[in-house]
Design an enzyme around this catalytic site. Structure first.
Site, mmCIF file in Angstrom:
data_model
loop_
_atom_site.group_PDB
_atom_site.id
_atom_site.type_symbol
_atom_site.label_atom_id
_atom_site.label_comp_id
_atom_site.label_asym_id
_atom_site.label_seq_id
_atom_site.Cartn_x
_atom_site.Cartn_y
_atom_site.Cartn_z
ATOM 1 N N LYS A 150 -44.563 -7.333 2.479
ATOM 2 C CA LYS A 150 -44.964 -6.569 1.469
ATOM 3 C C LYS A 150 -46.273 -5.839 2.064
ATOM 4 O O LYS A 150 -47.190 -6.542 2.783
ATOM 5 C CB LYS A 150 -45.242 -7.088 0.211
ATOM 6 C CG LYS A 150 -46.139 -6.555 -1.022
ATOM 7 C CD LYS A 150 -45.372 -6.407 -2.417
ATOM 8 C CE LYS A 150 -46.300 -5.451 -2.927
ATOM 9 N NZ LYS A 150 -45.688 -3.990 -3.044
ATOM 10 N N GLY A 151 -46.927 -4.578 1.541
ATOM 11 C CA GLY A 151 -48.129 -4.062 1.974
ATOM 12 C C GLY A 151 -49.248 -4.987 1.859
ATOM 13 O O GLY A 151 -49.260 -5.649 0.575
ATOM 14 N N CYS A 178 -50.385 5.677 0.701
ATOM 15 C CA CYS A 178 -51.440 5.193 -0.410
ATOM 16 C C CYS A 178 -52.377 6.096 -0.648
ATOM 17 O O CYS A 178 -52.705 7.190 0.256
ATOM 18 C CB CYS A 178 -52.368 4.049 0.533
ATOM 19 S SG CYS A 178 -51.400 2.710 1.067
ATOM 20 N N GLY A 238 -33.456 3.476 -4.060
ATOM 21 C CA GLY A 238 -32.037 3.049 -4.158
ATOM 22 C C GLY A 238 -31.140 4.065 -3.771
ATOM 23 O O GLY A 238 -31.624 5.374 -3.263
ATOM 24 N N GLY A 290 -33.958 -2.162 1.158
ATOM 25 C CA GLY A 290 -34.848 -2.268 -0.007
ATOM 26 C C GLY A 290 -34.191 -2.604 -0.986
ATOM 27 O O GLY A 290 -33.838 -3.900 -1.249
HETATM 28 C C1 LIG Z 1 -40.762 -2.779 -5.903
HETATM 29 C C2 LIG Z 1 -41.046 -1.943 -4.585
HETATM 30 C C3 LIG Z 1 -42.118 -2.323 -3.897
HETATM 31 C C4 LIG Z 1 -42.622 -1.751 -2.679
HETATM 32 N N1 LIG Z 1 -43.732 -1.807 -1.983
HETATM 33 C C5 LIG Z 1 -43.857 -1.375 -0.883
HETATM 34 C C6 LIG Z 1 -45.078 -1.543 0.035
HETATM 35 O O1 LIG Z 1 -45.728 -2.596 -0.417
HETATM 36 N N2 LIG Z 1 -45.077 -0.884 1.107
HETATM 37 C C7 LIG Z 1 -44.441 0.039 1.530
HETATM 38 O O2 LIG Z 1 -44.831 0.732 2.400
HETATM 39 N N3 LIG Z 1 -43.286 0.432 1.040
HETATM 40 C C8 LIG Z 1 -43.090 -0.129 -0.237
HETATM 41 N N4 LIG Z 1 -41.783 0.058 -1.202
HETATM 42 C C9 LIG Z 1 -41.092 1.160 -0.554
HETATM 43 C C10 LIG Z 1 -39.790 0.512 0.324
HETATM 44 O O3 LIG Z 1 -40.119 -0.273 1.397
HETATM 45 C C11 LIG Z 1 -38.686 1.531 0.692
HETATM 46 O O4 LIG Z 1 -39.520 2.498 1.559
HETATM 47 C C12 LIG Z 1 -37.903 2.512 -0.333
HETATM 48 O O5 LIG Z 1 -37.745 1.422 -1.593
HETATM 49 C C13 LIG Z 1 -36.660 3.229 -0.063
HETATM 50 O O6 LIG Z 1 -35.911 2.308 0.252
HETATM 51 P P1 LIG Z 1 -34.761 1.639 -0.560
HETATM 52 O O7 LIG Z 1 -34.046 2.768 -1.479
HETATM 53 O O8 LIG Z 1 -33.471 1.111 0.181
HETATM 54 O O9 LIG Z 1 -35.384 0.660 -1.714
HETATM 55 C C14 LIG Z 1 -41.484 -0.639 -2.212
HETATM 56 C C15 LIG Z 1 -40.297 -0.371 -2.971
HETATM 57 C C16 LIG Z 1 -40.005 -1.083 -4.251
HETATM 58 C C17 LIG Z 1 -38.944 -0.700 -4.945
#
Ligand SMILES: Cc1cc2nc3c(=O)[nH]c(=O)nc-3n(C[C@H](O)[C@H](O)[C@H](O)COP(=O)(O)O)c2cc1C
Length: 313
Positions: free
Chosen positions: A56-57, A140, A227, A275
């Site tokens: 997580k970030g 950010c 998603g 993700g």
């Molecule tokens: C609940 C949640 C928290 C996330 N936190 C971060 C984060 O801390 N840093 C980051 O670069 N991306 C974050 N993302 C983005 C995901 O890493 C990813 O780029 C995005 O969800 C697209 O992929 P997915 O469709 O497979 O989820 C977050 C996504 C979700 C759903």
């Protein structure tokens, strides 16, 4: 009988290795930042099975995130406005890194910041740790620019890449936001300033209204859409970026199964991240890895390169 013998021998021939910015991964699968907790996931499967884990970030000091409600379901995905809540880099170093290091996988630390100084502080603190790669989240909001995302402007994206590249020896992955009109321009700008790899995409800005309460569903009003709903956009962006950069691409956005991984590889990705699928089913990353292997057996592919090369544009 004959079929299972054939499958067994094919398994032995599969080569899933990839090398991302000089770091060897045993397979092309990592977790997407913010959708994975090492402690929670390791209760379900052996993290050593993954090519890498992305955390997580993490920021210079603890961030509290946004007020609740900050998660909502949507058709084909979800909206989140967690707001990069995290316990800060000191806790990350003492708690998270040693825990993940028990496993034989690469560790990618995702870094967040509101100013260039905040990014630099965290990157410097991680320099003497066991982190293998840094992923810089440039979605950010830049407080000095009135909250506009670092990654929405080629000049700012280049600036943060240059700064970070200048202060670390670790491979730097720049994670791009899709909330831009010209993703290729941003990708070229970060490659020119020394990014070792690019990951894309982060979430797309979205919003929902609860029509019974006549209020926005998220307290923050808007949130990031992730998603399956965003997969075609991610594929298009990986495809466009592949045409203009030569550094590795980690593709993500809506990957739900092994064939989705193949689609990203054909679009130009070198590795992928899982993700939202893992929020739905914690075991998704390793299930998707098994599905990728089955797809390769069925299609007669023996390596990741072969899948990439099979795509006829
Ligand atoms: C609940 C949640 C928290 C996330 N936190 C971060 C984060 O801390 N840093 C980051 O670069 N991306 C974050 N993302 C983005 C995901 O890493 C990813 O780029 C995005 O969800 C697209 O992929 P997915 O469709 O497979 O989820 C977050 C996504 C979700 C759903």
């Amino acid at each position: 009988m004959q079929d299972s013998t054939l499958k067994q021998s094919d398994t032995e021939n599969l080569n899933l290795n990839v090398t991302i910015a000089g770091v060897k991964w045993k397979n092309p699968i990592t977790t997407a930042s913010g959708t994975f907790s090492a402690k929670e996931s390791s209760a379900f499967y052996d993290l050593s099975k993954l090519g890498a884990v992305t955390t997580k970030g993490v920021s210079n000091v603890p961030w509290t995130g946004n007020p609740t409600p900050r998660i909502a379901e949507t058709y084909g995905g979800m909206l989140n406005a967690v707001g990069l809540q995290n316990p800060g880099v000191e806790s990350f170093i003492t708690e998270e890194i040693p825990y993940i290091r028990q496993y034989e996988t690469n560790l990618i630390a995702n870094v967040a910041g509101h100013t260039l100084e905040e990014y630099c502080h965290t990157v410097k603190r991680l320099e003497d740790t066991d982190v293998d790669m840094l992923e810089i989240n440039i979605s950010c909001p830049n407080v000095k620019e009135g909250g506009i995302g670092f990654g929405t402007n080629a000049k700012m994206a280049a600036e943060v890449t240059k700064k970070v590249r200048g202060i670390t020896k670790k491979p730097v992955i720049i994670k791009l936001t899709p909330n831009v009109t010209n993703i290729s321009e941003i990708a070229k700008a970060v490659e020119a300033e020394g990014a070792d790899a690019i990951s894309l995409i982060n979430t797309l800005l979205g919003m929902r209204i609860d029509v019974r309460r006549a209020k926005t569903v998220l307290a923050n009003r808007t949130g990031g859409l992730s998603g399956p709903a965003i997969k075609p956009i991610a594929i298009r962006m990986v495809y466009e970026v592949r045409k203009v950069v030569s550094i590795p691409i980690i593709g993500l956005g809506g990957i739900m199964n092994g064939e989705d991984v193949a689609e990203f590889l054909m679009a130009g990705a070198n590795a992928v991240a899982i993700g939202t699928a893992a929020l739905i089913r914690p075991t998704a990353p390793i299930e998707i890895l098994e599905e990728l292997k089955n797809y390769m057996r069925e299609m007669g592919y023996h390596s990741i390169k072969e899948i990439q090369n099979a795509f006829c544009d």
